[in-house]
Design a protein around this motif. Structure first.
Motif, PDB file in Angstrom:
ATOM      1  N   MET A   4       0.829  -1.201   0.000  1.00 22.38           N
ATOM      2  CA  MET A   4       0.000   0.000   0.000  1.00 22.38           C
ATOM      3  C   MET A   4       0.867   1.256   0.000  1.00 22.38           C
ATOM      4  N   PRO A 107      -4.523   3.972  -7.157  1.00 27.35           N
ATOM      5  CA  PRO A 107      -4.860   3.512  -5.810  1.00 27.35           C
ATOM      6  C   PRO A 107      -5.868   4.462  -5.162  1.00 27.35           C
ATOM      7  N   ARG A 108      -7.020   3.966  -4.816  1.00 25.83           N
ATOM      8  CA  ARG A 108      -8.074   4.841  -4.295  1.00 25.83           C
ATOM      9  C   ARG A 108      -7.730   5.428  -2.937  1.00 25.83           C
ATOM     10  N   LEU A 109      -6.756   4.825  -2.273  1.00 27.45           N
ATOM     11  CA  LEU A 109      -6.321   5.384  -0.997  1.00 27.45           C
ATOM     12  C   LEU A 109      -5.529   6.676  -1.185  1.00 27.45           C
ATOM     13  N   PHE A 250     -10.281   0.810   6.943  1.00 30.26           N
ATOM     14  CA  PHE A 250      -9.566   0.151   5.851  1.00 30.26           C
ATOM     15  C   PHE A 250     -10.227  -1.182   5.479  1.00 30.26           C
ATOM     16  N   THR A 251     -10.718  -1.907   6.480  1.00 35.24           N
ATOM     17  CA  THR A 251     -11.428  -3.162   6.210  1.00 35.24           C
ATOM     18  C   THR A 251     -12.696  -2.892   5.408  1.00 35.24           C
ATOM     19  N   PHE A 253     -13.294  -0.319   3.549  1.00 34.09           N
ATOM     20  CA  PHE A 253     -12.902   0.164   2.222  1.00 34.09           C
ATOM     21  C   PHE A 253     -12.519  -0.989   1.297  1.00 34.09           C
ATOM     22  N   ARG A 254     -11.685  -1.892   1.779  1.00 34.83           N
ATOM     23  CA  ARG A 254     -11.234  -3.011   0.951  1.00 34.83           C
ATOM     24  C   ARG A 254     -12.393  -3.939   0.591  1.00 34.83           C
ATOM     25  N   LYS A 255     -13.329  -4.110   1.517  1.00 31.83           N
ATOM     26  CA  LYS A 255     -14.452  -5.009   1.288  1.00 31.83           C
ATOM     27  C   LYS A 255     -15.421  -4.448   0.247  1.00 31.83           C
ATOM     28  N   HIS A 256     -15.604  -3.122   0.235  1.00 26.22           N
ATOM     29  CA  HIS A 256     -16.636  -2.522  -0.607  1.00 26.22           C
ATOM     30  C   HIS A 256     -16.071  -1.623  -1.711  1.00 26.22           C
ATOM     31  N   SER A 257     -14.760  -1.657  -1.927  1.00 27.90           N
ATOM     32  CA  SER A 257     -14.173  -0.771  -2.936  1.00 27.90           C
ATOM     33  C   SER A 257     -14.720  -1.053  -4.333  1.00 27.90           C
TER      34      SER A 257
END
Length: 264
Positions: A4, A107-109, A250-251, A253-257
Motif C-alpha cells: 500500500m 490507488p483509491r487510498l 480500511f477493512t 474500504f477493501r471489502k466494498h471498494s
C-alpha cells in the motif's frame, strides 16, 4: 501494508498535483486568496472572544484576562477546525471524485492522503501564524510545544479512520453525510473549546471522558495556555480508538471498494 505504501509512493506525483490543484481552485478568482484560510477561523475566535471572554476567562485556571482566553480559544478552535476539515472532506471524497474513479485506474487510498495533505497545508498556514504571534507576544509555551506534534499525530489518525468510515458509508447511504454535519455541530459544543471543563458538573465531566476529542483538545490547551506537557495516559483512549477506526475503515474500504464504483 508495504504494498500500500509503495503504491502511494508510486503515485506521489498524482497526490502532489491533486493537492496543488485543490489549493489553487479553492482560492481561484479570490482577491484575498489564501488569506481566507486565516480570516475564517480568526473571525470565529473574535466573535467567541467578544461574547464569552468576560464570563469565561475568570473560570479558567491560570487565565485572568481576555488575552489569555483568546489563546485558550485558538488552541481549541484551530485544532478542531483541522479535525472537522479532514472528516467533512473525507466523507465526500469518493462522491466528489466519482468521475475520476470511473475513468482512471489509481490507488483509491490516494484520495484520503490528498484530503489529509490539503487540510494539513491549510492548518500549517494558520498555526504557523499563531505560533509567530505567541513568540512575539511572549506567550510561547517553550519546550512543551514539541508535544503538539504527538497530539496532532493522534488526531490525524483518528480523523482519517473516522473519515474513511464515513466516506465509504456515504457512498451507499447519502444520509450519512447530512447526519454527520449536524452531529459535528453538537460535538463541537459538547467539547470544552469555548468553555472550560471546570464549569461542568462532576457527572458530566465523567461522561466527557468518552469523547475522544475532549482529551486531545485538553492536551492542546494545556500545552499552549499553561505550557504543560500532556498526560500520556489521557491520550491513550483517543489513540486506541484511532487505531480501531483506521482498522475498521480500511477493512470497510477493501471489502466494498468494488461495489462503490457501481453506486457512484
Amino acid at each position: 501494508m508495504p504494498q500500500m505504501i509503495q503504491a502511494l509512493w508510486n503515485y506521489r506525483g498524482f497526490i502532489k498535483g491533486s493537492v496543488k490543484r485543490d489549493f489553487q481552485s479553492k482560492y481561484q478568482n479570490s482577491l484575498l486568496g489564501a488569506a481566507w484560510t486565516v480570516l475564517n477561523p480568526l473571525a470565529m475566535i473574535v466573535v467567541y472572544t467578544v461574547i464569552f471572554a468576560n464570563v469565561m476567562h475568570s473560570k479558567l485556571p491560570g487565565v485572568d484576562n481576555t488575552f489569555g482566553y483568546s489563546i485558550y480559544l485558538c488552541a481549541g478552535v484551530l485544532t478542531w477546525g483541522f479535525f472537522s476539515e479532514i472528516t467533512l472532506a473525507a466523507q465526500n471524497m469518493f462522491l466528489q471524485n466519482a468521475n475520476l474513479l470511473k475513468k482512471i485506474s489509481f490507488p483509491r487510498l490516494c484520495l484520503p492522503v490528498v484530503v489529509v495533505a490539503n487540510a494539513t497545508l491549510n492548518f500549517a498556514i494558520v498555526f504557523t501564524l499563531f505560533s509567530v504571534f505567541l513568540l512575539l507576544s511572549g506567550s510561547f509555551p517553550g519546550w512543551s510545544f514539541l508535544a503538539l506534534f504527538l497530539v496532532l499525530a493522534i488526531q490525524i489518525l483518528f480523523s482519517v479512520g473516522l473519515g474513511l468510515i464515513l466516506g465509504v458509508l456515504n457512498v451507499f447511504f447519502r444520509d450519512v453525510g447530512q447526519f454527520f454535519g449536524i452531529a459535528l455541530t453538537f460535538w463541537f459544543w459538547l467539547t470544552p473549546i469555548v468553555y472550560p471543563a471546570a464549569i461542568l458538573p462532576e457527572a458530566v465531566k465523567r461522561l466527557m471522558h468518552l469523547n475522544p476529542m475532549y482529551s486531545l483538545i485538553q492536551a492542546y490547551q494545556g500545552i499552549l495556555v499553561q505550557g504543560e506537557w500532556p498526560d500520556l495516559q489521557t491520550l491513550l483512549y483517543p489513540f486506541i480508538l484511532a487505531l480501531v477506526f483506521c482498522a475498521y475503515g480500511f477493512t470497510l474500504f477493501r471489502k466494498h471498494s468494488g461495489d462503490m464504483i457501481d453506486e457512484l
